[in-house]
Design a protein around this motif. Structure first.
Motif, short mmCIF file in Angstrom:
data_model
loop_
_atom_site.label_atom_id
_atom_site.label_comp_id
_atom_site.label_asym_id
_atom_site.label_seq_id
_atom_site.Cartn_x
_atom_site.Cartn_y
_atom_site.Cartn_z
N GLU A 276 0.68 -1.14 0.18
CA GLU A 276 0.04 0.03 -0.10
C GLU A 276 0.76 1.10 -0.03
OE1 GLU A 276 -4.00 1.66 0.53
OE2 GLU A 276 -3.26 -0.10 -0.51
N SER A 277 1.89 1.20 0.73
CA SER A 277 2.77 2.45 0.62
C SER A 277 3.54 2.67 -0.45
CB SER A 277 3.98 2.19 1.89
OG SER A 277 4.83 3.27 1.91
N ASN A 278 3.99 1.58 -1.03
CA ASN A 278 4.73 1.41 -2.54
C ASN A 278 3.31 2.07 -3.77
OD1 ASN A 278 6.99 0.69 -1.28
ND2 ASN A 278 6.93 -1.18 -2.13
N ARG A 279 2.30 1.75 -3.45
CA ARG A 279 1.28 2.04 -4.62
C ARG A 279 0.92 3.55 -4.50
NH1 ARG A 279 -2.47 -1.21 -2.86
NH2 ARG A 279 -2.11 -2.91 -4.27
N TYR A 280 0.91 4.07 -3.32
CA TYR A 280 0.58 5.48 -3.33
C TYR A 280 1.59 6.50 -3.00
CZ TYR A 280 -4.33 3.58 -3.73
OH TYR A 280 -5.41 3.03 -4.42
N GLY A 281 2.86 5.90 -2.72
CA GLY A 281 3.84 6.84 -2.31
C GLY A 281 3.68 7.61 -1.07
N GLU A 282 3.16 6.81 -0.09
CA GLU A 282 2.68 7.58 1.10
C GLU A 282 3.42 7.02 2.29
OE1 GLU A 282 -1.53 7.43 1.17
OE2 GLU A 282 -1.46 5.35 1.79
N PRO A 283 3.62 7.59 3.60
CA PRO A 283 4.28 6.97 4.66
C PRO A 283 3.49 5.71 5.24
CG PRO A 283 3.92 9.37 4.91
CD PRO A 283 3.21 9.15 3.59
N ILE A 284 4.29 5.06 5.98
CA ILE A 284 3.43 3.62 6.41
C ILE A 284 2.58 4.02 7.20
CG2 ILE A 284 4.03 1.80 8.13
CD1 ILE A 284 5.25 1.28 5.43
N MET A 285 2.58 5.10 8.10
CA MET A 285 1.45 5.32 9.19
C MET A 285 0.23 5.60 8.26
SD MET A 285 2.55 4.82 11.85
CE MET A 285 3.98 4.36 12.67
N ASP A 286 0.45 6.43 7.19
CA ASP A 286 -0.80 6.92 6.41
C ASP A 286 -1.39 5.57 5.65
OD1 ASP A 286 -0.11 9.26 6.93
OD2 ASP A 286 0.31 10.28 5.18
N ALA A 287 -0.62 4.55 5.16
CA ALA A 287 -1.19 3.75 4.51
C ALA A 287 -1.84 2.68 5.55
CB ALA A 287 0.09 2.85 4.04
N ALA A 288 -1.22 2.52 6.96
CA ALA A 288 -1.94 1.83 7.77
C ALA A 288 -3.11 1.99 7.96
CB ALA A 288 -0.77 1.65 9.23
N ASP B 211 -0.56 17.00 3.82
CA ASP B 211 0.41 16.36 4.77
C ASP B 211 1.64 16.99 4.71
OD1 ASP B 211 -1.24 14.34 5.37
OD2 ASP B 211 -0.92 13.09 3.39
N ASP B 212 1.88 18.07 4.02
CA ASP B 212 3.14 18.89 4.06
C ASP B 212 2.83 20.32 4.53
OD1 ASP B 212 5.04 16.79 3.58
OD2 ASP B 212 4.27 16.94 1.60
N GLU B 213 3.59 21.02 5.39
CA GLU B 213 3.67 22.26 5.47
C GLU B 213 4.96 22.90 5.62
OE1 GLU B 213 1.75 25.28 9.01
OE2 GLU B 213 1.49 23.36 9.01
N ARG B 214 5.01 23.95 4.96
CA ARG B 214 6.59 24.66 4.99
C ARG B 214 6.33 25.73 6.01
NH1 ARG B 214 7.61 29.58 2.04
NH2 ARG B 214 9.89 29.93 1.59
N VAL B 215 7.46 25.92 6.75
CA VAL B 215 7.42 26.99 7.75
C VAL B 215 8.78 27.89 7.42
CG1 VAL B 215 7.71 27.38 10.25
CG2 VAL B 215 6.43 25.56 9.51
N VAL B 216 8.67 29.01 7.51
CA VAL B 216 10.04 30.01 7.61
C VAL B 216 9.85 30.70 8.83
CG1 VAL B 216 10.97 31.69 6.04
CG2 VAL B 216 9.69 30.04 5.01
#
Length: 405
Positions: free
Chosen positions: A239-251, A350-355
């Motif tokens: 599942e992680s490989n299929r959607y290119g997402e972290p393990i926790m997201d796939a789980a 799932d991503d946030e840029r902080v400056v």
């Protein structure tokens, strides 16, 4: 003495036979059957067990250990009891051991009973086999009830039969006769499988998981999911490989009982760091994890000081020993760094840029920092591990910048 039926690939104990007589069976795996009407004893040959192309973890090492012990005890029976849930690896070890026994032990045969044979019947059968022999029972507690387990244990004790290798797997330890447990004189080896071991998971993930950076998350999740099996491991990585997402997201999407759900808990980990225009995301990473903590809230990012690794004190006034050639460099204690944050827009779900502009407390030096934080999900242990990793990484970067100033 055996009569061999080439059409059915079956050996029948001489009784008397019509076909040519053979003194022993060919090396292989056989299913034992005793006809209750005629008493005819037959061994039907079956294919070798199908195994994965690569066996991970300590399975091969354990199989070789059992075989070596078997060879060193020719006058004793050697027992192996494997207990654990389905998919935990116990059957893999048993089947690998059986295949190896046939391939590496001259004239070795593996006998698998199709009924709970015990007593003089089984003892006579095993004694008639004048070649190295393994007696293998998969899901032992389902075939042998408590009474028959007692009788089999008498055979394994070595009074009537010697020099055999007995292998048994069981799913439920509560159904295994208590006299078989904690008695190496009866069953020499026992391995309990409470899920896949970490070495197995790591090796499998490093070969099959696309994002190698997720191996740590996978290991942490495996330690917290009850009965973490090969089925779960393969499905998570797929599942992680299929959607290119972290393990926790796939789980979150799989049929798993997780410690906490995605809706209840989330944490952030650092995936990119740029200081004064220099991308330092991976350049100064270190394997050593120090006790540190990064807290990212609405207004500031705080980094607790890191401890200085202590050198061992010389004894009896001796000169201080030189540091080993490959010793890891010491990380000096850092002052707490207070950072005023100015968050940018969230780039994705799932991503946030902080400056922000960081201020070193001891020198007052300021420098611009850009980070990208990736959202992850899981239990407290996952969060702590991530924060410790990120705290060490960020501390190393900031310390480098302080020395470079």
């Amino acid at each position: 003495m055996y009569a061999f039926n080439p059409d059915e690939q079956t050996y029948i104990v001489y009784n008397p036979p019509r076909a040519a007589i053979r003194e022993k069976m060919e090396a292989g795996i056989y299913r034992l059957n005793v006809n209750p009407m005629t008493g005819t004893i037959s061994f039907a040959r079956q294919d070798m067990f199908e195994l994965p192309s690569r066996v991970y973890g300590n399975t091969v090492e354990r199989a070789q250990r059992v075989l070596q012990t078997f060879h060193s005890r020719p006058l004793c029976n050697t027992g192996l009891l494997l207990i654990g849930d389905a998919g935990s690896g116990k059957s893999l070890l048993a089947k690998l051991l059986c295949n190896t026994f046939v391939k590496e032990v001259p004239d070795g045969v593996v006998i698998i009973p199709d009924a709970p044979y015990t007593g003089s019947l089984l003892e006579n059968i095993l004694n008639d086999i004048k070649q190295p022999c393994t007696f293998f029972v998969d899901e032992f507690e389902k075939l042998y009830d408590q009474d028959k387990q007692n009788k089999l244990l008498t055979t394994m004790d070595g009074g009537a039969v010697t020099g055999k290798l007995f292998i048994q797997t069981a799913n439920d330890i509560r159904k295994v006769n208590s006299h078989m447990l904690d008695r190496p004189s009866r069953i020499f080896y026992r391995y309990d499988f409470a899920g896949l071991d970490s070495e197995f998971i790591r090796e499998y993930a490093e070969e099959n998981l696309n994002d190698k950076g997720e191996v740590t998350s996978l290991l942490t999740l495996a330690s917290q999911v009850p009965n973490f099996s090969m089925d779960i491991l393969k499905s998570l990585i797929e599942e992680s490989n299929r959607y290119g997402e972290p393990i926790m997201d796939a789980a979150v999407h799989l049929n798993l009982t997780l410690p906490r759900t995605r809706r209840n808990y989330e944490t952030w980990h650092l995936s990119r760091l740029v200081i004064d225009g220099l991308d330092l995301t991976s350049k100064y990473e270190t394997k050593r994890i120090y006790e540190s903590l990064v807290r990212l809230d609405d207004e500031e990012l705080c980094l607790n000081p890191l401890p200085v690794p202590k050198k061992p004190k010389p004894e009896n006034g001796e000169a201080e020993a030189p540091a080993p050639v490959n010793a890891e460099p010491e990380v000096p204690t850092l002052p707490t760094i207070l950072v005023n944050c100015s968050r940018s827009a969230i780039k994705s779900a799932d991503d946030e840029r902080v400056v922000f502009r960081a201020i070193m407390n001891d020198s007052g030096r300021t420098f611009d920092v850009e980070t990208v934080w990736r959202k992850g999900y899981g239990a407290d242990k996952v969060a702590v591990n991530k924060l410790m990793d990120d705290g060490q990484r960020l501390a190393s970067f900031l310390e480098h910048m302080r020395h470079a100033a």
